[in-house]
Design an enzyme around this catalytic site. Structure first.
Site, PDB file in Angstrom:
ATOM      1  N   HIS A 128      30.755  39.990  38.295  1.00  0.00           N
ATOM      2  CA  HIS A 128      30.370  41.113  37.440  1.00  0.00           C
ATOM      3  C   HIS A 128      29.788  40.529  36.143  1.00  0.00           C
ATOM      4  O   HIS A 128      30.178  39.428  35.737  1.00  0.00           O
ATOM      5  CB  HIS A 128      31.640  41.912  37.143  1.00  0.00           C
ATOM      6  CG  HIS A 128      31.451  43.187  36.385  1.00  0.00           C
ATOM      7  ND1 HIS A 128      31.260  43.230  35.027  1.00  0.00           N
ATOM      8  CD2 HIS A 128      31.443  44.475  36.802  1.00  0.00           C
ATOM      9  CE1 HIS A 128      31.154  44.487  34.638  1.00  0.00           C
ATOM     10  NE2 HIS A 128      31.249  45.273  35.685  1.00  0.00           N
ATOM     11  N   ASP A 205      39.405  37.025  37.692  1.00  0.00           N
ATOM     12  CA  ASP A 205      39.066  38.391  37.289  1.00  0.00           C
ATOM     13  C   ASP A 205      39.682  39.332  38.325  1.00  0.00           C
ATOM     14  O   ASP A 205      39.175  39.472  39.443  1.00  0.00           O
ATOM     15  CB  ASP A 205      37.535  38.522  37.237  1.00  0.00           C
ATOM     16  CG  ASP A 205      37.083  39.956  36.987  1.00  0.00           C
ATOM     17  OD1 ASP A 205      37.934  40.868  36.989  1.00  0.00           O
ATOM     18  OD2 ASP A 205      35.869  40.157  36.786  1.00  0.00           O
ATOM     19  N   GLN A 208      39.129  44.253  40.243  1.00  0.00           N
ATOM     20  CA  GLN A 208      39.022  45.020  41.498  1.00  0.00           C
ATOM     21  C   GLN A 208      40.192  44.733  42.439  1.00  0.00           C
ATOM     22  O   GLN A 208      40.174  45.173  43.587  1.00  0.00           O
ATOM     23  CB  GLN A 208      37.715  44.682  42.217  1.00  0.00           C
ATOM     24  CG  GLN A 208      36.480  45.177  41.511  1.00  0.00           C
ATOM     25  CD  GLN A 208      36.422  46.697  41.409  1.00  0.00           C
ATOM     26  OE1 GLN A 208      37.053  47.423  42.182  1.00  0.00           O
ATOM     27  NE2 GLN A 208      35.673  47.190  40.450  1.00  0.00           N
ATOM     28  N   LYS A 231      41.237  50.870  36.138  1.00  0.00           N
ATOM     29  CA  LYS A 231      41.015  50.715  37.584  1.00  0.00           C
ATOM     30  C   LYS A 231      42.344  50.712  38.327  1.00  0.00           C
ATOM     31  O   LYS A 231      42.404  50.485  39.528  1.00  0.00           O
ATOM     32  CB  LYS A 231      40.237  49.424  37.854  1.00  0.00           C
ATOM     33  CG  LYS A 231      38.841  49.463  37.215  1.00  0.00           C
ATOM     34  CD  LYS A 231      37.993  48.310  37.639  1.00  0.00           C
ATOM     35  CE  LYS A 231      36.822  48.062  36.726  1.00  0.00           C
ATOM     36  NZ  LYS A 231      35.655  48.895  37.007  1.00  0.00           N
ATOM     37  N   CYS A 369      26.584  46.387  37.701  1.00  0.00           N
ATOM     38  CA  CYS A 369      26.811  45.288  36.745  1.00  0.00           C
ATOM     39  C   CYS A 369      26.889  43.951  37.466  1.00  0.00           C
ATOM     40  O   CYS A 369      27.698  43.078  37.112  1.00  0.00           O
ATOM     41  CB  CYS A 369      28.066  45.522  35.910  1.00  0.00           C
ATOM     42  SG  CYS A 369      27.907  46.892  34.787  1.00  0.00           S
TER      43      CYS A 369
END
Ligand code: PLP
Length: 411
Positions: A128, A205, A208, A231, A369
């Site tokens: 991202h 990261d 997600q 999220k 993104c």
């Protein structure tokens, strides 16, 4: 919170999310954009509401009861987050605005104080922008060099190439756990082990991932883990940076201001202890309260069960979408989370998004993104359907019918 027992009762879960029973343009809402931001369940809405009605004041500063209540709520959320991640200590849990701010904090504090010209930062092609641009900025500031591990046409990382790109100059490898644009689940255990063996730190990261699989930062053995509350069924504006304490101790403060100091004079300032030295200014107390409630919520259902439910939907969606003439799925890894990106021949993704919206179907269209991913697959944009704990078969059916409608309009 519903007392949810086997089998997975998605309709009971849906009743916890008021927005899902609303209509859009007179149609049932099929919300398939959870990867961008998830909806909030009643326990989160109520926890925020309760805090606002009964407990709000500024934290850490007041001796009066209300301020202590707010501080307890905020620090309680930190302890809840520590447990959620299985972090070793509360000192390792830093509240931020979200994934983006967490990565910028690492880049500007750890990176700016550590990197020298010619040092290397390794990322992957499917990051991202939040895990690309802060490193590019850091390279401009320090003379470090950004290396990018390639992906293949299925949307998998080329793990051998990733390993080959690790050199004695690699100082950090920063990569996503799950790709937001492709749905690919990366082999992070192998990546972390390889980076560690090369002497590099690792940043994962988890934006997600946190809402779909259990995270144990100690077992994972990374150095930084970052994610956003919104999220994970929590409010926007709250996120987390988890960092190994030994690494945090080497890092200078990033932003200066109130709360991150012990004492200030014009002769010099003494910084506060961990984690407060990285939390300048009044934090998002309400967001932290909502985040803790969201963690309770997903844990009560069970992240493993949520994941199994989403995997079933993913399989069904993949089969149904592949049967649509002219539809191409972008991202066909054998290891995917509940994300399906696709293009439809003859229909620009933005037009597709508009037609789907008219049918009550909310999907994301655009570059997500992740412009380098779009370049790699040579598409300007994709449409992306993504699932959460509340997604159901009716949402998928509505998407398939709406796609047929789009083909009628453009056919
Ligand atoms: N990383 C990934 C993989 C994401 O999917 C996102 C958001 O879509 C981000 C980072 C940025 O998250 P935020 O905008 O909440 O900071």
């Amino acid at each position: 919170m519903n007392d949810i027992v086997q089998p997975y009762d998605v309709e009971a879960i849906r009743r916890d999310f008021p927005v899902l029973s609303t209509t859009v343009r007179g149609k049932r809402l099929a919300f398939l954009d959870t990867a961008a931001s998830s909806q909030r369940p009643l326990p989160v809405i109520e926890a925020v509401n309760h805090y606002e009605r009964t407990s709000h004041a500024n934290v850490h500063r007041g001796v009066y009861e209300l301020s202590q209540k707010a501080t307890d709520a905020f620090e309680g959320a930190r302890e809840r987050t520590r447990r959620f991640l299985n972090a070793a200590s509360l000192r390792e849990v830093i509240f931020t605005r979200g994934t983006t701010e967490s990565i910028n904090l690492v880049a500007q504090s750890w990176g700016r104080s550590t990197l020298r010209p010619g040092d290397e930062i390794l990322i992957t092609w499917m990051e991202h922008h939040a895990n690309i641009v802060p490193w590019q900025m850091l390279c401009e500031q320090t003379g470090a060099v950004l290396r990018v591990a390639p992906i293949d046409l299925r949307g998998d990382l080329d793990l051998d190439a990733f390993r080959a790109l690790l050199t004695p100059r690699t100082r950090i490898a920063a990569f996503t756990q799950v790709s937001n644009a492709l749905g690919t689940v990366l082999p992070i255990a192998e990546m972390i082990a390889a980076a560690r063996a090369a002497g590099a730190l690792t940043l994962v990261d988890g934006a997600q991932a946190v809402a779909h699989r259990r995270v144990d930062v100690q077992a994972m053995d990374c150095d930084f883990y970052v994610f956003s509350g919104h999220k994970l069924y929590a409010p926007t504006g709250i996120g987390v940076l988890w960092a190994r304490e030994a690494v945090l101790r080497t890092m200078p403060p990033w932003q200066g201001g109130g709360d991150m100091i012990l004492s200030v004079s014009f002769n010099g300032t003494r910084y506060n202890e961990l984690p407060y030295r990285f939390e300048a200014g009044t934090p998002n107390i309400t967001g932290a309260v909502g985040l803790a409630a969201a963690m309770d919520y997903v844990d009560a259902i069970g992240l493993e069960r949520i994941n199994a439910h989403e995997q079933r939907l993913l399989e069904r969606a993949t089969t149904a979408l592949l049967a649509v003439p002219g539809l191409r799925i972008i991202g066909e890894s054998a290891h995917k989370a509940g994300v399906v990106s696709f293009t439809l021949e003859g229909v620009h993704p933005h037009d597709l998004g508009t037609i789907l919206d008219a049918e009550g179907v909310a999907v994301r269209t655009g570059h997500h993104c992740a412009m380098p991913v779009m370049d790699f697959f040579d598409v300007p944009a994709t449409a992306r359907a993504s699932f959460g704990c509340y997604s159901n078969d009716a949402d998928l059916d509505q998407l398939i019918v709406a796609l047929a409608r789009a083909q009628e309009v453009f056919g």
